[in-house]
Design an enzyme around this catalytic site. Structure first.
Site, short mmCIF file in Angstrom:
data_model
loop_
_atom_site.label_atom_id
_atom_site.label_comp_id
_atom_site.label_asym_id
_atom_site.label_seq_id
_atom_site.Cartn_x
_atom_site.Cartn_y
_atom_site.Cartn_z
N ASP A 1 -40.60 73.49 100.42
CA ASP A 1 -40.70 74.58 101.39
C ASP A 1 -41.18 75.88 100.76
OD1 ASP A 1 -39.76 72.76 103.20
OD2 ASP A 1 -37.80 73.70 103.48
N GLY A 2 -40.73 76.15 99.54
CA GLY A 2 -41.18 77.36 98.84
C GLY A 2 -42.67 77.34 98.59
N ASN B 1 -39.37 84.39 106.65
CA ASN B 1 -37.97 84.11 106.90
C ASN B 1 -37.10 85.36 106.82
OD1 ASN B 1 -38.49 84.22 104.18
ND2 ASN B 1 -37.47 82.34 103.65
N GLU B 2 -37.33 86.25 105.88
CA GLU B 2 -36.49 87.45 105.78
C GLU B 2 -37.11 88.46 104.82
OE1 GLU B 2 -33.54 86.04 102.18
OE2 GLU B 2 -32.95 85.64 104.24
#
Length: 149
Positions: free
Chosen positions: A46-47, A119-120
């Site tokens: 995912d990264g 995501n953030e």
């Protein structure tokens, strides 16, 4: 006469354990520069997919990303099988995502900058001074956080 590929792939390995598979894909399916490709295939986790999305923003490229899971969890990735990739990408369910955009001004010199996140965002202060935040959601000001101390 050779059959033209359905997709112009750009393959990218996000993890050392995916390097060999990435080389196989480049030889078997062809390799295009990111700016000429119409599918960005990321072999990693995912990264690696998030990193590829950031790379696309930086380069002004907007093409689908298809992740092949060579990571630990891979919630954003597909099974790492390398066969039938054209058909797998053709059948894939498209998910459109909208990155968060942060525009910030540095108080020291007044310089404006931008950053994107999927995501953030995390804020770090270098001084004991408070940070004043204006948050826009769908171009409307929210009062979620007016001041971060």
């Amino acid at each position: 006469m050779e059959k033209q590929p359905i997709f112009k792939f750009h393959f990218e390995s996000g993890k050392p354990e995916a390097d060999e598979a990435c080389s196989f894909c480049q030889m078997h399916y062809g390799q295009y520069d990111l700016e000429q490709a119409n599918v960005h295939v990321v072999l990693g986790g995912d990264g690696s997919v998030l990193s590829a999305l950031h790379t696309q923003i930086e380069k002004g490229v907007d093409i689908p990303v298809f992740g092949l899971n060579y990571g630990d969890k891979g919630k954003m990735c597909n099974d790492p099988s390398l066969t039938g990739l054209n058909e797998r990408v053709q059948r894939a369910e498209r998910q459109i995502i909208f990155p968060l955009k942060l525009t910030y001004t540095l108080s020291q010199n007044g310089q404006k900058n931008q950053a994107y996140a999927f995501n953030e965002f995390t804020f770090f202060r270098d001084s004991p001074q408070s940070a004043h935040l204006l948050i826009l959601l769908k171009n409307e000001v929210t009062d979620l956080i007016a001041r971060l101390v």
